[in-house]
Design an enzyme around this catalytic site. Structure first.
Site, PDB file in Angstrom:
ATOM      1  N   LYS A 162      -2.316  -3.229 -11.241  1.00 17.40           N
ATOM      2  CA  LYS A 162      -1.039  -2.506 -11.402  1.00 17.40           C
ATOM      3  C   LYS A 162       0.104  -3.303 -10.778  1.00 17.40           C
ATOM      4  O   LYS A 162      -0.142  -4.237  -9.983  1.00 17.40           O
ATOM      5  CB  LYS A 162      -1.150  -1.127 -10.757  1.00 17.40           C
TER       6      LYS A 162
ATOM      7  N   ARG B  96      -1.566  13.827  -3.290  1.00 16.23           N
ATOM      8  CA  ARG B  96      -0.739  13.136  -4.275  1.00 16.23           C
ATOM      9  C   ARG B  96      -0.961  13.765  -5.655  1.00 16.23           C
ATOM     10  O   ARG B  96      -0.155  14.556  -6.113  1.00 16.23           O
ATOM     11  CB  ARG B  96      -1.096  11.644  -4.267  1.00 16.23           C
TER      12      ARG B  96
ATOM     13  N   HIS C  90      -9.194   9.691  -3.853  1.00 13.85           N
ATOM     14  CA  HIS C  90      -8.558   8.549  -3.195  1.00 13.85           C
ATOM     15  C   HIS C  90      -8.394   8.899  -1.721  1.00 13.85           C
ATOM     16  O   HIS C  90      -7.886   9.972  -1.389  1.00 13.85           O
ATOM     17  CB  HIS C  90      -7.189   8.299  -3.850  1.00 13.85           C
TER      18      HIS C  90
ATOM     19  N   ARG D 183     -12.629   0.468  -7.240  1.00 14.97           N
ATOM     20  CA  ARG D 183     -11.259   0.151  -7.685  1.00 14.97           C
ATOM     21  C   ARG D 183     -10.712  -0.893  -6.708  1.00 14.97           C
ATOM     22  O   ARG D 183     -10.148  -0.571  -5.680  1.00 14.97           O
ATOM     23  CB  ARG D 183     -10.408   1.421  -7.682  1.00 14.97           C
TER      24      ARG D 183
ATOM     25  N   CYS E 263      21.330 -14.704   2.002  1.00 12.14           N
ATOM     26  CA  CYS E 263      22.210 -14.370   0.875  1.00 12.14           C
ATOM     27  C   CYS E 263      21.357 -13.915  -0.312  1.00 12.14           C
ATOM     28  O   CYS E 263      20.138 -13.877  -0.238  1.00 12.14           O
ATOM     29  CB  CYS E 263      23.036 -15.572   0.463  1.00 12.14           C
TER      30      CYS E 263
HETATM   31  C1  LIG Z   1      -3.723   1.349  -6.044  1.00 14.63           C
HETATM   32  C2  LIG Z   1      -4.970   2.150  -6.063  1.00 14.63           C
HETATM   33  C3  LIG Z   1      -6.189   1.551  -5.735  1.00 14.63           C
HETATM   34  C4  LIG Z   1      -6.305   0.136  -5.199  1.00 14.63           C
HETATM   35  O1  LIG Z   1      -6.052   0.178  -3.819  1.00 14.63           O
HETATM   36  P1  LIG Z   1      -6.217  -1.119  -2.908  1.00 14.63           P
HETATM   37  O2  LIG Z   1      -5.929  -0.626  -1.532  1.00 14.63           O
HETATM   38  O3  LIG Z   1      -5.202  -2.088  -3.365  1.00 14.63           O
HETATM   39  O4  LIG Z   1      -7.606  -1.601  -3.101  1.00 14.63           O
HETATM   40  C5  LIG Z   1      -7.344   2.295  -5.888  1.00 14.63           C
HETATM   41  N1  LIG Z   1      -7.279   3.583  -6.296  1.00 14.63           N
HETATM   42  C6  LIG Z   1      -6.130   4.198  -6.586  1.00 14.63           C
HETATM   43  C7  LIG Z   1      -6.138   5.622  -7.034  1.00 14.63           C
HETATM   44  C8  LIG Z   1      -4.929   3.510  -6.460  1.00 14.63           C
HETATM   45  O5  LIG Z   1      -3.776   4.133  -6.732  1.00 14.63           O
END
Ligand SMILES: *Cc1c(COP(=O)(O)O)cnc(C)c1O
Length: 372
Positions: free
Chosen positions: A40, A140, A170, A223, A314
């Site tokens: 991302k 979230r 998460h 992830r 700058c």
């Molecule tokens: C961005 C994100 C990740 C990756 O997280 P890192 O800390 O960069 O490994 C994994 N899961 C979700 C839901 C995220 O938004």
């Protein structure tokens, strides 16, 4: 957006580092688990397409992005691997998601109901794969109760057009040595997932920090984001279980040099007064490149020597105090190594009181990314 290809200011991205970081993580995983590379925000500023290629080479089975357009960018580049969109997408694009075989995160039954109607009437003849987000303490997105999950599962059981591919959460504190919040979230997640009658193929919890420091936490999809870029998710608070190799180097040049007289001033606001005989170099990078104005006082490296950024930064240029006269065109390392000195994205983040994630993402498109 213009990329400054005729200027010496460049972010070099080491593709081998990305491949190696992915390989190292995959070696630690259960045989049944897969790694999706998180690309991302233009691959955390490193360039999504090239990072995706390097990650695939290291064994990444799929990709995660945040928004629909990022997923489409990967499809347009020819990637046929699974792609999971981690953010919420407007349901109006349900057909576009299905047609491009994009898996999407969902947080409500209302979204699913509308998506089904859209796909049904479009006759696109393609199921839409979804991952249900569970909010276990991040606050979230995601559903929060067993009741909501039950209702959703029952609905999914009856609806052929939507494919229940995954469920995930998460963690808010996976990068912290205090494990209390993490344990609470893990427990909540397990309770929710165990309430399902039938688990989807992917049950996942692991971002980089969870993968590195909570191996016991069950996840059959990793992830993998920040660690793939060679950056420690905790910013150094927790030790890396294996050596992460930083992928980004930022360099520029001294494109103008002069010797100052006592009291000569540097930059907007004339905040810096030189000493007699000081050599000052100008470097073509500034806050218009994402080289933030607060980096005044940060060091850069010239010939393996630390040189301070003096005066205000700058938009397009900044000035540094040199130890001695150097030739115009001499390389300036803003992030990376020079002889036995090094400056990391973490050092830049420390100076800015932020995290390396933000520094990497904040680099402007004007700085070309070159892949080595
Ligand atoms: C961005 C994100 C990740 C990756 O997280 P890192 O800390 O960069 O490994 C994994 N899961 C979700 C839901 C995220 O938004």
């Amino acid at each position: 957006m213009v990329s400054g290809i005729h200027r010496k200011t460049v972010a070099y991205i080491d593709k081998k580092a990305i491949t190696a970081n992915v390989q190292q993580e995959i070696q630690r995983l259960d045989k049944k688990a897969v790694l999706y590379a998180v690309v991302k925000a233009n691959g955390y500023g490193h360039g999504a397409i090239e990072v995706a290629r390097a990650a695939k080479k290291g064994g990444a089975a799929g990709f995660c992005v945040a928004i629909l357009d990022e997923a489409l960018e990967l499809r347009e580049a020819g990637f046929t691997e699974p792609i999971l969109i981690l953010g919420l997408v407007d349901v109006a694009y349900a057909e576009l998601l299905a047609l491009n075989k994009l898996s999407v995160t969902i947080s409500s039954l209302a979204w699913l109901e509308q998506a089904r109607e859209i796909i049904k009437t479009s006759k696109c003849n393609q199921k839409l794969a979804i991952h249900v987000a569970l909010d276990t303490g991040m606050g979230r997105i995601g559903i929060r109760t067993i009741q909501e999950l039950r209702e959703m599962e029952q609905w999914l059981d009856k609806n052929e057009l939507i494919y229940f591919e995954g469920i995930f959460t998460h963690f808010a504190t996976a990068d912290s040595s205090d494990e209390k919040q993490f344990e609470q979230q893990a427990e909540k997640f397990n309770t929710l997932v165990n309430s399902l009658h039938r688990k989807p193929p992917f049950v996942h919890t692991a971002n980089s920090a969870t993968a590195l420091w909570h191996k016991s936490c069950s996840s059959n999809l990793i992830r993998f984001g920040i660690a793939m870029y060679g950056l420690n998710p905790s910013g150094g608070a927790l030790p890396e279980p294996y050596k992460l190799i930083p992928a980004m180097k930022i360099s520029s040049e001294v494109n103008y040099i002069k010797q100052m007289q006592q009291g000569d001033t540097i930059g907007y606001g004339a905040t810096y007064s030189a000493k007699e005989g000081e050599w000052v170099g100008t470097v073509p990078i500034g806050y218009g490149d994402g080289w933030r104005r607060d980096l005044q006082g940060q060091d850069v490296l010239v010939d393996g020597k630390r040189c301070e950024i003096i005066g205000r930064i700058c938009m397009d240029q900044c000035m540094i105090r040199l130890p001695y006269e150097v030739e115009e065109g001499t390389e300036v390392i803003l992030v990376g190594q020079s002889q036995n000195q090094s400056i990391t994205l973490q050092d830049i983040a420390n100076h800015l009181h932020t995290i390396h994630y933000e520094v990497a993402c904040g680099l402007a498109a004007r700085i070309p990314r070159k892949y080595v």
